[in-house]
Structures are given as structure tokens and as C-alpha cells.
Design an enzyme around this catalytic site. Structure first.
Site, mmCIF file in Angstrom:
data_model
loop_
_atom_site.group_PDB
_atom_site.id
_atom_site.type_symbol
_atom_site.label_atom_id
_atom_site.label_comp_id
_atom_site.label_asym_id
_atom_site.label_seq_id
_atom_site.Cartn_x
_atom_site.Cartn_y
_atom_site.Cartn_z
ATOM 1 C CB THR A 382 -0.905 -0.036 1.251
ATOM 2 O OG1 THR A 382 -1.690 -1.226 1.231
ATOM 3 C CG2 THR A 382 -1.824 1.160 1.342
ATOM 4 C CB SER A 447 -10.043 -0.867 3.603
ATOM 5 O OG SER A 447 -8.756 -0.280 3.574
ATOM 6 N N GLY A 469 0.468 -0.761 5.450
ATOM 7 C CA GLY A 469 0.819 -1.717 6.498
ATOM 8 C C GLY A 469 -0.255 -2.720 6.863
#
Length: 571
Positions: A382, A447, A469
Site C-alpha cells: 500500500t 479496509s 501496512g
């Protein structure tokens, strides 16, 4: 930290024809220095160039994301999704934009179950088409640009197009990621692109991507429709279906980015805002910070150890609720107001003892153990960047393709996500109820991405921050927001400090950092400790009370900070 010198990187960009024409500002617009903090020097440089050409924060964000698609392909890109917070300095409004991927219409409840009804192994589910959701980043960026952009859409892709044609140097991090044992060479054309002659690319290799240059040119000229309704969409669908996925042209064409109301809460004298569902990040970070504030108010001995202990205990409680109740609120009922109410948080904070860990926390509204499995041990890929433009507008954006190199499927020069694996594989919770994060057609998976913006009493941005992370994102961000706003640390010191994470299980301590000094004390308080490397990618910008702006890039990755001077004043 002052802005990192970007002269060498900007010279690379200036060698291209960027088509960015500097705008002039009117005298009453009071321009100020801007700043970009992003995960690669070329992405930072592109954002700075856009700001200095008169671009708004969202203009810089588009240029940054396009460049990251090229130079940090393992982490994010136009084949994935994103969440974005936008602050408008003129209206003082904060808006949340949801570019999360959606599940294809044809998925079924047993999408990630084996023939005998058991959940698939995670690493078996990732490669191929069955893990690919409809990408959302471009539709989201287009929506925000329509509302807040200053420069023409087509110009914002020029830095990435130029670099894709001319080439860029493979960084040590990209080269290292290509050597992880995740069968990254399963499919073409990814195998040929990253593993020429059968060996992974080495750091320093100049890499071009003409296919991506062509793709970005089409998007620049035709808008996001070129991606969702044109030949690019055809290529995405054909690739996904050829590798076992169910994505269709209708799924692509029907995708919509969504503007949502941010979740905000007053904590320690600041208004702190984050993403709403389907990101669990905003709610859970706000829960953790609120619980920490309440618990610390009644604690006299506020040593570093006590502060860390209270933070970790608050995190246990936050994750207990996250894992039990949260999902896409358009598909499941989530008690958002209750979970963020003063009464509920005060009751939960009373469970925190300054002298003893509570161990595994139960969710606060019911007792059944229906929580999701613990956070996956695989390092997620990410990226986060923060932008403050010269007019005071701000963007905090976190984007992802989920796993390193996503689904391993490369289409027209970019990688496709594997975000469907963020759904719970077993649609049933441990107590037999349907789990809120089960896969459903058109649904967005839960998410942990946590872009945040905190505001002073005068509604000016005080801190713009976020991180990659996986589920650890929530802990990374909550710790640093607490350090800056509640402990008075500067953003660079906060980001450099060792990470402390608890996802309602073991307390995770970042190896080889100052956080290891806390281990004996935390163990004495009852924490079960796990020492591990934690590759956050925190990128933050803070505005001090005197108006000074400081930024910081996480030393655990390859990011940089760049300062942008305002365009020249017009007469």
C-alpha cells in the site's frame, strides 16, 4: 524536518515536456508554501512541480499516483483502489472519497471456499483473476478533480508518461520485493517485465514501460472512461477471465466512486477526521485515540511505559469492535454512532487498567466470538501520501493493490489488485451468523487504510498523515497522531520512533528500535510480546501554531518530502 532536496529528481522531470504551465495568483489569495510527502522521490517531485505550476492539492495527488503506478508498482496504482480525504481551505469543508474496489456481480458466497467447504489458503487465493476487484482509484480521482481541480486533467499524467517512456531507475526496495518468495513470475507479461532473462531486476537498472505510457496517454486524453469503458476495460476483463475471474465489462462500466461524510471526533482539543466505512481505519483510529484520552486523564504517573501500555490497551478494545461489527455499511448494519458515542467510549475506557493488561478484549456490544482471523502475516503493499497546496487545501490519500504486486496480473503496463482477498473467506462467523465482511456482489471489502487530517480550533489543518501496512495501519497511524497531538512530538520524531501495535492479541514491538526498551515493563504489565520488523510507510505534514510547515517521510521506505513555492503573484 525541512523539505528534502529534490534537485536531481526534478531535473529528470524537467527533461520531459510536462505541459504544466505556471499559473499566476491574485494578490488577495494569500499563497503560502506547499508541501508533498510521498513514497518515492520521483512521485514527490511530480507533486511539487504541479503545485508550483498553480495546481491544487488534488492535481498533485493525480500526478503522484500516476508516477507511483510506474515506480512503486508493488504497492499501488491505477489497477487498485484508494481512500482520500480532502480539505477545502475556502469553505473549511472536509470530504471523504471512496475509491475502494467492488466485487463482481457474479461472485457467490463460496467464492473463497474449497470443494469441501473450508476456506482457501490465503496465498493460493491471491494469484489470478478470482482475487481481482473492480479498480476504483481513477474514478475517485476524477470525481475529486471535477470538484476541486485547477489544472487540466490531461496535463497531470505527463510526468508519469514521460518517465514511462524515458525510463527510471529500479530502487533497492523494488528490487528487494521482487526477491520475496511469493511466486511473482507466475504470469506474463509481469514475468517478462520484472524478470527479464528469468532473473529479477536489480537495483539501478533503467526500466521503461511503453505500455503504461500508452495507457496513461489514453486516460489523459479521454478521462477515466478510457479505463472503465474503452479498450483498456476490454483488456482488463479478458485478462481476469482468462485466469479464473468473474469480472465483466458491465462490472467495469458500472463502477462508481462515492463521496461520503468523514468520521470526525474532538480529541485533545483537535477535530480529527478519517475515512468512514468501508474503511475501518477512521472509526478504529478515533476509537483508540478517544479511549487513550479518557484513560490517560485519570492516570497520574504518565511515564513512557504507562503511555505505551494505555495506547496498546485502547487498541485492543478498538480492534475487538472492528473485527466484530465493521463491514460495508451499504450491505450490513453497523452501529457507527454507538461505537463513537461518548457514553460507550467512557464505559469501554473504564476497562483499561494502568497496572495490568486486560488480555484479549471482547467486543463491547455482544459477547460471541465471531471476530475475523488475526491480521494476515503477509506484508501488504500500500502507499500513502500527504499534500498541502499553496492555497491551504489538503489531501491525505492511501492507495493499494493489497499484496505485493497484487494478483500478479499485468494489463497494459499496470498491475491488477487482489483486494477481494480482503473479504472474510468464510461467510459465516464463529457463532454461525453471517459475517459483516463476507463477500457479496458489488460490495466493497473492509479496509484498514487510515488517511487522517487533524484540525486546530480555527479549522486549519494541523496534521495530515497516513500509512501502508495492512491491519497494522491503524496502529501505526493512531500512535503517531497521539504522539504529535497529545504528546507534543514533532512529526519526524513521531514517525521515526519504534512502532507499538496491538490487534487484540499479542503486543507487537518493532525490532531494532527504541520501542524494544519497553519490552520488560510491558511484560511485567501482562503483555505477551512479539518483536518483529514493521515496515510502515508513514508520510505526514504538520502545520505549527506559528504557521511553519514541516513534513516527514518514513525512513523505513524510500519516500521524500518536497517543499513547493507558490506561483508568482499576478498584478
Amino acid at each position: 524536518m525541512t523539505a528534502t532536496p529534490l534537485t536531481a529528481w526534478r531535473l529528470i522531470l524537467l527533461s520531459c515536456s510536462l505541459l504544466l504551465v505556471a499559473a499566476t495568483t491574485q494578490a488577495d489569495e494569500r499563497p503560502q508554501p506547499g508541501m508533498v510527502a510521498a513514497a518515492h522521490p520521483l512521485a514527490t517531485a511530480a507533486g511539487v512541480e504541479v503545485l508550483e505550476a498553480g495546481g491544487a492539492a488534488i492535481d498533485a495527488a493525480i500526478a503522484i499516483q500516476a508516477v507511483l503506478t510506474l515506480v512503486e508498482p508493488q504497492s499501488s496504482g491505477i489497477g487498485g483502489g484508494a481512500f482520500l480525504l480532502h480539505y477545502d481551505s475556502e469553505t473549511a469543508d472536509v470530504q471523504a472519497y471512496d475509491g475502494r474496489e467492488t466485487a463482481p456481480a457474479a461472485v457467490r458466497a463460496d467464492h473463497f471456499l474449497t470443494e469441501d467447504g473450508t476456506p482457501m489458503d490465503f496465498l493460493e487465493a491471491v494469484p489470478g483473476g478470482q482475487s481481482v476487484g473492480v479498480p476504483g482509484s481513477l474514478r475517485m480521482l476524477e470525481l475529486v478533480h471535477e470538484q476541486h481541480g485547477e489544472l487540466p486533467w490531461r496535463t497531470l499524467f505527463q510526468p508519469a508518461i514521460c518517465l514511462a517512456e524515458a525510463g527510471f531507475e529500479v530502487t533497492p526496495r523494488l528490487a528487494e520485493m521482487l526477491r520475496i518468495d511469493l511466486r511473482l513470475d507466475l504470469f506474463e507479461p509481469m514475468a517478462g517485465y520484472f524478470f527479464p532473462d528469468g532473473a529479477p531486476l536489480r537495483a539501478g537498472t533503467r526500466l521503461t514501460n511503453p505500455a503504461l505510457a500508452e495507457t496513461l496517454t489514453e486516460i489523459a486524453n479521454q478521462g477515466a472512461d478510457a479505463f472503465y469503458e474503452g479498450a483498456i476495460a476490454d483488456d482488463i476483463v479478458a485478462t481476469v477471465q482468462a485466469h479464473g475471474g468473474e469480472l465483466t465489462r458491465e462490472d467495469m462500466a458500472d463502477y462508481r466512486a462515492v463521496e461520503r461524510a468523514p468520521v470526525c471526533r474532538s480529541i485533545a482539543g483537535y477535530e480529527i477526521c478519517g475515512m468512514p466505512l468501508p474503511s475501518s481505519g477512521g472509526m478504529t483510529v478515533l476509537q483508540i485515540l478517544s479511549l487513550l484520552e479518557i484513560a490517560s486523564a485519570g492516570t497520574e504517573d504518565m511515564s513512557r511505559l504507562t503511555w505505551a501500555h494505555l495506547l496498546l490497551e485502547a487498541s485492543r478494545l478498538g480492534f475487538a469492535d472492528r473485527n466484530e461489527y465493521l463491514g460495508d455499511a451499504e450491505f450490513v448494519e453497523v452501529p457507527v454512532e454507538t461505537l463513537l458515542s461518548e457514553r460507550y467510549l467512557t464505559e469501554r475506557a473504564a476497562l483499561i487498567s494502568p497496572t495490568q493488561s486486560m488480555g484479549k478484549a471482547a467486543p463491547g456490544l455482544s459477547e460471541p466470538d465471531s471476530a475475523m482471523s488475526d491480521g494476515k502475516l503477509i506484508k501488504h503493499s500500500t502507499s500513502h501520501f500527504s499534500v498541502l497546496d499553496t492555497q491551504g487545501n489538503a489531501v491525505s490519500m492511501t492507495s493499494s493493490i493489497e499484496m505485493p504486486f497484487g494478483s500478479r496480473l499485468m494489463v497494459d503496463g499496470f498491475l491488477l489488485n487482489n483486494q477481494l482477498t480482503d473479504f472474510r473467506f468464510d461467510p459465516l462467523a464463529a457463532d454461525g451468523r453471517l459475517h459483516p465482511n463476507r463477500i457479496q456482489p458489488g460490495k466493497r471489502p473492509l479496509s484498514s487504510m487510515s488517511p487522517m487530517i487533524a484540525f486546530n480550533a480555527d479549522k486549519q489543518p494541523r496534521l495530515i498523515i497516513g500509512s501502508p501496512g495492512g491491519t497494522r495501519i491503524i496502529g501505526y497511524v493512531a500512535q503517531r497522531v497521539a504522539d504529535v497531538l497529545m504528546q507534543g512530538h514533532d512529526v519526524e520524531a513521531a514517525i521515526r520512533s519504534g512502532s507499538l501495535v496491538n490487534r487484540n492479541g499479542r503486543t507487537e514491538i518493532e525490532a531494532d528500535t527504541d520501542a524494544e526498551a519497553l519490552v520488560p515493563g510491558l511484560e511485567a504489565l501482562g503483555h505477551e510480546i512479539e518483536i518483529d520488523s514493521m515496515t510502515s510507510g508513514l508520510h505526514g505534514i504538520e502545520r505549527l501554531p506559528d504557521g511553519d510547515i514541516r513534513g516527514a517521510a518514513d525512513p523505513r521506505r524510500e519516500g521524500t518530502v518536497g517543499g513547493a513555492q507558490p506561483p508568482s503573484q499576478g498584478e
